[in-house]
Each structure stands twice: as structure tokens, then as C-alpha cells.
Write a protein that holds these residues in place. Structure first.
Motif, PDB file in Angstrom:
ATOM      1  N   GLY A 109       0.750  -1.334  -0.208  1.00 48.97           N
ATOM      2  CA  GLY A 109      -0.120  -0.042  -0.187  1.00 48.97           C
ATOM      3  C   GLY A 109       0.688   1.232  -0.036  1.00 48.97           C
ATOM      4  O   GLY A 109       0.291   2.351  -0.011  1.00 48.97           O
ATOM      5  N   HIS A 110       2.250   0.956   0.132  1.00 46.20           N
ATOM      6  CA  HIS A 110       3.036   2.153   0.013  1.00 46.20           C
ATOM      7  C   HIS A 110       2.699   3.155   1.079  1.00 46.20           C
ATOM      8  O   HIS A 110       2.852   4.617   1.107  1.00 46.20           O
ATOM      9  CB  HIS A 110       3.295   2.824  -1.328  1.00 46.20           C
ATOM     10  N   TRP A 111       2.732   2.835   2.340  1.00 47.06           N
ATOM     11  CA  TRP A 111       2.483   3.703   3.378  1.00 47.06           C
ATOM     12  C   TRP A 111       3.324   3.074   4.722  1.00 47.06           C
ATOM     13  O   TRP A 111       3.329   1.903   4.839  1.00 47.06           O
ATOM     14  CB  TRP A 111       1.146   4.023   3.617  1.00 47.06           C
ATOM     15  N   ALA A 112       3.508   3.892   5.657  1.00 42.33           N
ATOM     16  CA  ALA A 112       4.183   3.676   7.075  1.00 42.33           C
ATOM     17  C   ALA A 112       3.585   4.615   8.108  1.00 42.33           C
ATOM     18  O   ALA A 112       3.527   5.837   7.852  1.00 42.33           O
ATOM     19  CB  ALA A 112       5.721   3.524   6.819  1.00 42.33           C
ATOM     20  N   LEU A 113       3.250   4.091   9.169  1.00 41.10           N
ATOM     21  CA  LEU A 113       3.158   4.755  10.666  1.00 41.10           C
ATOM     22  C   LEU A 113       4.156   4.515  11.551  1.00 41.10           C
ATOM     23  O   LEU A 113       4.328   3.374  11.862  1.00 41.10           O
ATOM     24  CB  LEU A 113       1.748   4.787  10.786  1.00 41.10           C
ATOM     25  N   PHE A 114       4.972   5.426  11.882  1.00 49.36           N
ATOM     26  CA  PHE A 114       6.099   5.195  12.909  1.00 49.36           C
ATOM     27  C   PHE A 114       6.224   6.468  13.682  1.00 49.36           C
ATOM     28  O   PHE A 114       5.739   7.559  13.408  1.00 49.36           O
ATOM     29  CB  PHE A 114       7.205   4.726  12.240  1.00 49.36           C
ATOM     30  N   THR A 115       7.217   6.084  14.862  1.00 56.12           N
ATOM     31  CA  THR A 115       7.546   7.205  15.748  1.00 56.12           C
ATOM     32  C   THR A 115       8.855   7.295  15.759  1.00 56.12           C
ATOM     33  O   THR A 115       9.496   6.178  15.820  1.00 56.12           O
ATOM     34  CB  THR A 115       6.923   6.981  17.208  1.00 56.12           C
ATOM     35  N   ILE A 116       9.414   8.556  16.003  1.00 52.94           N
ATOM     36  CA  ILE A 116      10.892   8.335  16.419  1.00 52.94           C
ATOM     37  C   ILE A 116      10.777   9.373  17.677  1.00 52.94           C
ATOM     38  O   ILE A 116      10.421  10.539  17.449  1.00 52.94           O
ATOM     39  CB  ILE A 116      11.674   9.160  15.116  1.00 52.94           C
ATOM     40  N   GLU A 117      11.374   8.966  18.714  1.00 49.72           N
ATOM     41  CA  GLU A 117      11.437   9.365  20.175  1.00 49.72           C
ATOM     42  C   GLU A 117      12.717   9.930  20.529  1.00 49.72           C
ATOM     43  O   GLU A 117      13.778   8.830  20.520  1.00 49.72           O
ATOM     44  CB  GLU A 117      10.780   8.617  21.313  1.00 49.72           C
ATOM     45  N   THR A 118      13.033  11.104  21.021  1.00 53.34           N
ATOM     46  CA  THR A 118      14.399  11.359  21.244  1.00 53.34           C
ATOM     47  C   THR A 118      14.425  12.268  22.564  1.00 53.34           C
ATOM     48  O   THR A 118      13.748  13.241  22.782  1.00 53.34           O
ATOM     49  CB  THR A 118      14.887  12.470  19.982  1.00 53.34           C
ATOM     50  N   ALA A 119      15.190  11.732  23.533  1.00 51.86           N
ATOM     51  CA  ALA A 119      15.272  12.435  24.840  1.00 51.86           C
ATOM     52  C   ALA A 119      16.147  13.605  24.631  1.00 51.86           C
ATOM     53  O   ALA A 119      15.802  14.645  25.386  1.00 51.86           O
ATOM     54  CB  ALA A 119      16.098  11.428  25.750  1.00 51.86           C
ATOM     55  N   LYS A 120      16.972  13.885  23.798  1.00 50.25           N
ATOM     56  CA  LYS A 120      17.642  15.197  23.703  1.00 50.25           C
ATOM     57  C   LYS A 120      18.686  15.029  22.311  1.00 50.25           C
ATOM     58  O   LYS A 120      18.956  14.005  21.748  1.00 50.25           O
ATOM     59  CB  LYS A 120      18.692  15.712  24.751  1.00 50.25           C
ATOM     60  N   TYR A 121      18.822  16.254  21.804  1.00 46.03           N
ATOM     61  CA  TYR A 121      19.559  16.535  20.512  1.00 46.03           C
ATOM     62  C   TYR A 121      20.922  17.122  20.786  1.00 46.03           C
ATOM     63  O   TYR A 121      21.495  17.216  21.900  1.00 46.03           O
ATOM     64  CB  TYR A 121      18.815  17.523  19.679  1.00 46.03           C
ATOM     65  N   LYS A 122      21.695  16.872  19.898  1.00 47.65           N
ATOM     66  CA  LYS A 122      23.071  17.128  19.893  1.00 47.65           C
ATOM     67  C   LYS A 122      23.614  18.851  20.083  1.00 47.65           C
ATOM     68  O   LYS A 122      24.410  19.000  20.848  1.00 47.65           O
ATOM     69  CB  LYS A 122      23.936  16.817  18.583  1.00 47.65           C
ATOM     70  N   VAL A 123      22.669  19.370  19.724  1.00 55.34           N
ATOM     71  CA  VAL A 123      22.899  20.911  19.947  1.00 55.34           C
ATOM     72  C   VAL A 123      21.864  21.345  21.004  1.00 55.34           C
ATOM     73  O   VAL A 123      21.903  22.693  21.179  1.00 55.34           O
ATOM     74  CB  VAL A 123      22.516  21.729  18.632  1.00 55.34           C
ATOM     75  N   SER A 124      20.806  20.426  21.539  1.00 54.87           N
ATOM     76  CA  SER A 124      19.890  21.111  22.176  1.00 54.87           C
ATOM     77  C   SER A 124      19.322  19.729  23.436  1.00 54.87           C
ATOM     78  O   SER A 124      19.384  18.764  23.019  1.00 54.87           O
ATOM     79  CB  SER A 124      18.628  21.425  21.677  1.00 54.87           C
ATOM     80  N   PRO A 125      19.236  20.256  24.646  1.00 51.64           N
ATOM     81  CA  PRO A 125      18.902  19.214  25.508  1.00 51.64           C
ATOM     82  C   PRO A 125      17.571  18.850  25.697  1.00 51.64           C
ATOM     83  O   PRO A 125      17.121  18.196  26.333  1.00 51.64           O
ATOM     84  CB  PRO A 125      19.322  19.867  27.059  1.00 51.64           C
ATOM     85  N   LYS A 126      16.768  19.452  24.989  1.00 50.99           N
ATOM     86  CA  LYS A 126      15.253  19.440  24.891  1.00 50.99           C
ATOM     87  C   LYS A 126      14.867  18.088  23.979  1.00 50.99           C
ATOM     88  O   LYS A 126      15.488  17.781  23.041  1.00 50.99           O
ATOM     89  CB  LYS A 126      14.508  20.687  24.188  1.00 50.99           C
ATOM     90  N   PRO A 127      13.757  17.375  24.656  1.00 54.24           N
ATOM     91  CA  PRO A 127      13.523  16.416  23.983  1.00 54.24           C
ATOM     92  C   PRO A 127      12.348  16.647  22.884  1.00 54.24           C
ATOM     93  O   PRO A 127      11.886  17.533  22.674  1.00 54.24           O
ATOM     94  CB  PRO A 127      12.814  15.654  25.193  1.00 54.24           C
ATOM     95  N   GLU A 128      12.329  15.732  21.967  1.00 56.15           N
ATOM     96  CA  GLU A 128      11.334  15.905  20.876  1.00 56.15           C
ATOM     97  C   GLU A 128      10.970  14.444  20.340  1.00 56.15           C
ATOM     98  O   GLU A 128      11.858  13.618  20.087  1.00 56.15           O
ATOM     99  CB  GLU A 128      11.941  16.717  19.819  1.00 56.15           C
ATOM    100  N   SER A 129       9.415  14.268  20.251  1.00 61.79           N
ATOM    101  CA  SER A 129       9.106  12.856  19.677  1.00 61.79           C
ATOM    102  C   SER A 129       8.315  13.318  18.506  1.00 61.79           C
ATOM    103  O   SER A 129       7.602  14.334  18.765  1.00 61.79           O
ATOM    104  CB  SER A 129       8.477  12.158  20.608  1.00 61.79           C
ATOM    105  N   GLN A 130       8.189  12.390  17.495  1.00 62.89           N
ATOM    106  CA  GLN A 130       7.505  12.696  16.168  1.00 62.89           C
ATOM    107  C   GLN A 130       6.813  11.510  15.949  1.00 62.89           C
ATOM    108  O   GLN A 130       7.179  10.277  15.869  1.00 62.89           O
ATOM    109  CB  GLN A 130       8.264  13.182  15.191  1.00 62.89           C
TER     110      GLN A 130
END
Length: 165
Positions: A109-130
Motif C-alpha cells: 500500500g506504500h505507506w508507513a506509520l511510525f514514531t521517532i522519540e528523542t530524549a535530547k539532541y546534539k545541539v539542544s537538551p530538549k526532548p522531541e518526539s514525532q
């Protein structure tokens, strides 16, 4: 003779308007009304069309939730494994130990549903999840995500998305 020129001119006008029309493929999402999203960025060039939306009372420097939609024009036949891997590799280049979770993927069907969760970034200590929804359309690859400034996507969001599929 005059009638022939008139008919020829009319045919030229009709045919040029028919050939000038292009089919436009769009992917739309019903965004939560409670946030009252506004378009913060809308950029397009020959290769991509990129839109970001944030709640009306927030800015790009201070957002709590952001919706992004990218159309990679002409990208077809990539396959969902490669599409997911591309997004995950991008996260690994900017984040510290991001976690990829495939919720559901459909190669045929050529589709995907997924998450990428991050506690912090290399340039920022803030978390971000998508939460990502990637789908191959007839005009290219649609990459859509909702990002939260949290270490993990709340299970409620993932559960609601799974139910809608």
C-alpha cells in the motif's frame, strides 16, 4: 474562411486550456481544532513542497506541538523500508540515541506509520518526539509528522492513530 479561423481559434483556446490544467495530488489531515493551527512556513521549489503549522498562540521559538508536511516531488518506488530508514538516519545525525518504533507499515500500500522519540539532541537538551505518516502518492512521497517536545509520544495518540487505520 472567417468561420474557419474562428473555429480554429476556438479549438486552439480550448486545447491550450485542457493541456495547461494539471492534476494536483494533495494529502489532507483533520488537525485537532483545540490548537487552532496557523501556517508558520510554506515553501515550495521544483523538488519539494514543505508546510509547517503551529498553534496560533505559539511561535517557532516556543512551540509545544508542530505539524509538518513535505511532498518530495517525483520520488516514487522508494519503498517504505527506505523511507523509514531515511527519516531514522536523519534523526540519528542530529539526536542522541533516537528510538524508532514502527506502528504499522504496508509495502504493497506504500505507506508507513511510525514514531521517532528523542530524549535530547546534539545541539539542544530538549526532548522531541514525532509521529510520522509516510505515503507514496502518484506525484511523489508525502512525509507528514506531528512533533511534541516530549521524550515519548503519549500512548493515547498512537492508539487513536492505530484505530483510524
Amino acid at each position: 474562411m472567417r468561420k474557419a479561423f474562428y473555429i480554429l481559434g476556438l479549438l486552439a483556446l480550448v486545447s491550450s486550456s485542457l493541456f495547461a490544467q494539471q492534476k494536483v495530488e494533495k494529502l489532507t489531515f483533520p488537525l485537532p481544532a483545540e490548537y487552532k493551527f496557523k501556517v508558520g512556513s510554506d515553501q515550495e521549489n521544483a523538488q519539494t513542497h514543505f508546510i509547517e503549522m503551529i498553534p496560533q498562540n505559539e511561535t517557532f521559538d516556543n512551540w509545544s506541538i508542530i505539524f509538518s508536511s513535505t511532498l518530495a516531488k517525483g520520488v516514487k518506488g522508494l519503498g517504505m523500508d527506505k523511507a523509514v530508514d531515511y527519516m531514522y538516519t536523519t534523526a540519528k545525525n542530529t539526536a542522541i540515541d533516537p528510538k524508532l518504533t514502527i506502528i504499522e507499515k504496508n509495502e504493497s500500500g506504500h505507506w508507513a506509520l511510525f514514531t521517532i522519540e528523542t530524549a535530547k539532541y546534539k545541539v539542544s537538551p530538549k526532548p522531541e518526539s514525532q509521529l510520522f505518516y509516510v505515503i507514496e502518492g502518484s506525484s511523489g512521497l508525502f512525509i507528514n509528522s506531528i512533533a511534541l517536545k516530549q521524550k515519548k509520544i503519549p500512548c493515547r495518540i498512537c492508539n487513536e492513530m492505530e484505530r483510524d487505520i
